[in-house]
Write a protein that holds these residues in place. Sequence first.
Motif, mmCIF file in Angstrom:
data_model
loop_
_atom_site.group_PDB
_atom_site.id
_atom_site.type_symbol
_atom_site.label_atom_id
_atom_site.label_comp_id
_atom_site.label_asym_id
_atom_site.label_seq_id
_atom_site.Cartn_x
_atom_site.Cartn_y
_atom_site.Cartn_z
ATOM 1 N N LYS A 51 0.847 -1.097 -0.277
ATOM 2 C CA LYS A 51 0.006 0.032 -0.137
ATOM 3 C C LYS A 51 0.755 1.295 0.070
ATOM 4 O O LYS A 51 2.085 1.303 0.469
ATOM 5 C CB LYS A 51 -0.813 -0.014 1.377
ATOM 6 N N ALA A 52 0.347 2.253 -0.552
ATOM 7 C CA ALA A 52 1.167 3.656 -0.589
ATOM 8 C C ALA A 52 1.658 3.898 0.774
ATOM 9 O O ALA A 52 0.674 3.801 1.539
ATOM 10 C CB ALA A 52 0.373 4.662 -1.359
ATOM 11 N N GLY A 53 2.771 4.246 0.959
ATOM 12 C CA GLY A 53 3.281 4.843 2.098
ATOM 13 C C GLY A 53 3.981 3.642 3.077
ATOM 14 O O GLY A 53 4.719 4.119 4.013
ATOM 15 N N ARG A 80 26.447 -8.307 1.562
ATOM 16 C CA ARG A 80 25.949 -9.467 2.280
ATOM 17 C C ARG A 80 25.664 -9.398 3.837
ATOM 18 O O ARG A 80 26.502 -8.660 4.424
ATOM 19 C CB ARG A 80 27.282 -10.525 2.178
ATOM 20 N N GLY A 81 24.433 -9.848 4.165
ATOM 21 C CA GLY A 81 24.068 -9.668 5.442
ATOM 22 C C GLY A 81 23.443 -8.255 5.740
ATOM 23 O O GLY A 81 22.794 -8.126 7.002
ATOM 24 N N GLU A 82 23.495 -7.343 4.753
ATOM 25 C CA GLU A 82 22.886 -6.198 5.101
ATOM 26 C C GLU A 82 21.707 -6.017 4.477
ATOM 27 O O GLU A 82 20.972 -6.695 3.632
ATOM 28 C CB GLU A 82 23.722 -4.937 4.642
ATOM 29 N N SER A 83 20.779 -4.958 5.016
ATOM 30 C CA SER A 83 19.615 -4.645 4.311
ATOM 31 C C SER A 83 19.193 -3.083 3.721
ATOM 32 O O SER A 83 20.139 -2.374 4.301
ATOM 33 C CB SER A 83 18.369 -4.630 5.510
ATOM 34 N N PHE A 84 18.413 -2.878 3.040
ATOM 35 C CA PHE A 84 18.084 -1.341 2.320
ATOM 36 C C PHE A 84 16.474 -1.371 2.317
ATOM 37 O O PHE A 84 15.947 -2.265 1.752
ATOM 38 C CB PHE A 84 18.737 -1.348 1.317
ATOM 39 N N SER A 85 16.269 -0.027 2.688
ATOM 40 C CA SER A 85 14.778 0.059 2.534
ATOM 41 C C SER A 85 14.414 1.347 1.876
ATOM 42 O O SER A 85 15.030 2.428 1.785
ATOM 43 C CB SER A 85 13.943 0.206 4.047
ATOM 44 N N ILE A 86 13.124 1.394 0.945
ATOM 45 C CA ILE A 86 12.712 2.295 0.438
ATOM 46 C C ILE A 86 11.092 2.510 0.802
ATOM 47 O O ILE A 86 10.410 1.154 0.695
ATOM 48 C CB ILE A 86 12.860 2.100 -1.290
ATOM 49 N N THR A 87 10.777 3.655 1.047
ATOM 50 C CA THR A 87 9.385 3.674 1.362
ATOM 51 C C THR A 87 8.624 4.453 -0.115
ATOM 52 O O THR A 87 9.244 5.426 -0.847
ATOM 53 C CB THR A 87 9.137 5.036 2.271
ATOM 54 N N PHE A 88 7.728 3.860 -0.295
ATOM 55 C CA PHE A 88 6.896 4.024 -1.533
ATOM 56 C C PHE A 88 5.517 4.793 -1.380
ATOM 57 O O PHE A 88 4.586 4.566 -0.613
ATOM 58 C CB PHE A 88 6.568 2.885 -2.508
ATOM 59 N N ASP A 89 5.517 6.165 -1.776
ATOM 60 C CA ASP A 89 4.565 7.201 -1.277
ATOM 61 C C ASP A 89 3.484 7.197 -2.269
ATOM 62 O O ASP A 89 2.146 7.473 -1.805
ATOM 63 C CB ASP A 89 4.976 8.597 -0.943
ATOM 64 N N MET A 105 18.650 -10.437 -12.211
ATOM 65 C CA MET A 105 18.059 -10.001 -11.037
ATOM 66 C C MET A 105 17.173 -8.655 -11.213
ATOM 67 O O MET A 105 17.708 -7.656 -11.593
ATOM 68 C CB MET A 105 19.219 -9.729 -9.911
ATOM 69 N N GLU A 106 15.960 -8.995 -11.364
ATOM 70 C CA GLU A 106 15.118 -7.870 -11.433
ATOM 71 C C GLU A 106 13.832 -8.222 -10.723
ATOM 72 O O GLU A 106 13.563 -9.261 -10.293
ATOM 73 C CB GLU A 106 14.508 -7.503 -13.057
ATOM 74 N N GLY A 107 12.976 -7.114 -10.291
ATOM 75 C CA GLY A 107 11.798 -7.395 -9.624
ATOM 76 C C GLY A 107 10.852 -6.071 -9.881
ATOM 77 O O GLY A 107 11.166 -5.245 -10.414
ATOM 78 N N GLU A 108 9.637 -6.406 -9.031
ATOM 79 C CA GLU A 108 8.558 -5.112 -9.176
ATOM 80 C C GLU A 108 7.840 -4.919 -7.964
ATOM 81 O O GLU A 108 7.484 -5.992 -7.144
ATOM 82 C CB GLU A 108 7.689 -5.828 -10.364
ATOM 83 N N VAL A 109 7.734 -3.750 -7.714
ATOM 84 C CA VAL A 109 6.864 -3.527 -6.670
ATOM 85 C C VAL A 109 5.519 -2.642 -7.076
ATOM 86 O O VAL A 109 5.627 -1.998 -7.591
ATOM 87 C CB VAL A 109 7.730 -2.404 -5.575
ATOM 88 N N ILE A 110 4.716 -3.347 -6.677
ATOM 89 C CA ILE A 110 3.251 -2.615 -7.086
ATOM 90 C C ILE A 110 2.565 -2.011 -5.835
ATOM 91 O O ILE A 110 2.391 -2.663 -4.938
ATOM 92 C CB ILE A 110 2.231 -3.724 -7.567
ATOM 93 N N VAL A 111 2.532 -0.588 -5.961
ATOM 94 C CA VAL A 111 2.131 0.280 -5.010
ATOM 95 C C VAL A 111 0.539 0.533 -5.067
ATOM 96 O O VAL A 111 0.461 1.301 -6.064
ATOM 97 C CB VAL A 111 2.939 1.457 -4.803
ATOM 98 N N ASP A 112 -0.325 0.281 -4.401
ATOM 99 C CA ASP A 112 -1.634 0.443 -4.458
ATOM 100 C C ASP A 112 -2.160 1.810 -3.825
ATOM 101 O O ASP A 112 -1.522 2.444 -3.040
ATOM 102 C CB ASP A 112 -2.514 -0.672 -3.757
#
Length: 112
Positions: A51-53, A80-89, A105-112
Amino acid sequence: MPRLLLSAAALAAVLVAAGCGGSGISGPAEKTTKVTMAKSYRFDPERIEIKAGQTVTWTNEDNFTHTVKVDGQDDHKVDRGESFSITFDKPGTYHYVCTLHSMDMEGEVIVD
Ligand SMILES: [Cu+2]
């Protein structure tokens, strides 16, 4: 005649765009905010729906460094072993790749 040439060029551009990228993503979107870089050289799950946000977190569980680069945004290295975040508004469909292994390596984020 110039108009015909223009549309032929536009069609060729569409065909090229369809031919590269996007081919590797399959399956339904999973409703989660967690994506792992799983062994070896893949995002799991490849397609997610949020969901958005909400904030998506990628965690690198592979033995290699990867990156997350959403189309039109900055590239982010994830060791390796690390994380990364993005907020989708904003709602939309966001395609991303690991720029080190963009063929695999590819992917998709669907934001409703
Ligand atoms: Cu990678």
